[in-house]
Each structure stands twice: as structure tokens, then as C-alpha cells.
Design an enzyme around this catalytic site. Sequence first.
Site, PDB file in Angstrom:
ATOM      1  N   CYS A  78       0.836  -1.202   0.000  1.00  0.00           N
ATOM      2  CA  CYS A  78       0.000   0.000   0.000  1.00  0.00           C
ATOM      3  C   CYS A  78       0.870   1.252   0.000  1.00  0.00           C
ATOM      4  CB  CYS A  78      -0.985  -0.037   1.175  1.00  0.00           C
ATOM      5  SG  CYS A  78      -2.386   1.108   0.950  1.00  0.00           S
TER       6      CYS A  78
ATOM      7  N   HIS B 198      -3.459  -5.313   0.765  1.00  0.00           N
ATOM      8  CA  HIS B 198      -2.895  -5.658   2.074  1.00  0.00           C
ATOM      9  C   HIS B 198      -2.829  -7.180   2.257  1.00  0.00           C
ATOM     10  CE1 HIS B 198      -2.583  -1.724   4.134  1.00  0.00           C
ATOM     11  NE2 HIS B 198      -3.458  -1.366   3.200  1.00  0.00           N
TER      12      HIS B 198
ATOM     13  N   GLU C  17      -1.037  -8.836   4.233  1.00  0.00           N
ATOM     14  CA  GLU C  17      -0.884  -9.214   5.643  1.00  0.00           C
ATOM     15  C   GLU C  17      -2.229  -9.465   6.311  1.00  0.00           C
ATOM     16  OE1 GLU C  17      -1.835  -4.903   6.004  1.00  0.00           O
ATOM     17  OE2 GLU C  17      -0.736  -6.155   4.579  1.00  0.00           O
TER      18      GLU C  17
END
Length: 246
Positions: A114, A215, A217
Site C-alpha cells: 500500500c 494488504h 498481511e
Amino acid sequence: MDRNRPRIGITAYDVPASFSQWSDMQCVMVPSGYTRATAAAGGIPLLLPPIGGMTEVLDDLDGLVLSGGSDIAADRYGQEPHPQTLGVFPHRDEAELELLAEALERRIPVLGICRGMQLLNVLRGGSLHQHLPDVVADGALHKATPGIFARHAVELEAGSRLAGLIDPAAQVHSCHHQAPDRIGDGLVVTARAADGVVEGIELESEGFAIGVLWHPEEDAEGGGSLFQEVVEQARVRPGEALASPS
């Protein structure tokens, strides 16, 4: 250094946080998805505060993950700030751009997420769309209501590293209102959203660097492949990037 457990630096936020009896305590932190995903991929996650003049820390790191977060100052890419370019932290921009430049110079593997992807583009001379609702029909595709990730598909460039790592049917986690506009030198676009917004970039040569606007994660099932790749690349000596996954 034991390359079986590469040391992966993760750039951290410097923001107010509330916990226990404390409110708005200034803290160095990242969402735990970054550290959990790095550890699950076989790396040792180490948080890097946004403090300038710390490039020597790269002597002890095998890889670098640039985390998400606040908008980058518009003057970093030669623009006046848009009214919606908010929460800018110049000290974080300075520290992370310095660290990223040195990591690329040393050919240390980099994964930008990002904001981190946007930093990679800006460092290489690219620019950003400062507010996507001004340039696309539906900005909500990329950023939902506060505190909730939007979900959308991405179109992957055949033959790219990303295409070898991401399920083409994946619905990625998205929370951004900015995106690359002019693409920086030596970078290629390897993923887009359905509306054409650039979602993935890669360094063409000079080692290994991938940036994604989503994202990974936050995706326990499908996001780990990107962290696994940067950890695998970190096991290789600088300058000897592994071949693209087939």
C-alpha cells in the site's frame, strides 16, 4: 548469519495509541498481520521506527517490508497537496525513502505494501493520483467505510512475478484512496484493478522489489505467498535474485 531464518525489517508507524490505562500514547507499531505473516513465512520480523539516519541497520537485515499507513507528502512527487491528502508525516517519508533507497542500492529484497508500494514508485521518480474518487467512477471499490477493508479482484500481468504468486481468482484486501499515476523509472505494472487502477509494480532488474496496493498481511490464506517470496529472496546473497516463480 543463519539464512534459514532471514531477518526481515518492517517499517513501523509512529502514532498515538490507546491501551490499558493509557490514551493517545505515542507508539511505534504495526498491525500484527505483518509480523505474523513474516514469521509464518520463515523470517524473523524486526520493527524499524521511522527515524532518519538509520541505514546502517541494513547491515543486519536480509529483507525489507514497507508497511502501509498515512499519505505521502505531495511535494515528494512535485505536486501541491490535494484537500484529501491527509495525515502526512514528513519524518516518516524521509526515513523510509532513505531506507528504501539504500536497500535497493544494496539489492536487498523489498516488498512494498500500500503506502510502501507508493513509496517505491515515488522514489523511482513516479507520481500518485492523490484522490481516486476524482479519477475513477467508484472510489469505494478501493476504500470502504472506515475500519473495513474493501475486497476486489486484480488482473495480473502474464509472466510477471506477481502472476506466479497470486491466485488469479483472489479477492484482495484494499484500503487506499491514492494510487500510482506516472510509473517510476525501472518499474513495470504487473497488476491492475478492473477500473484500471495500478495495483502492482515490480522492479525490472537490479535485484528484487515488488509493490502491491492491497494488504496481503490481512489475508491469512492467500497473502502469505508474497511474504514467503520475500523471505526466500532474502536467503539469497544480495544481487542474486531468484528466478520468477513459474
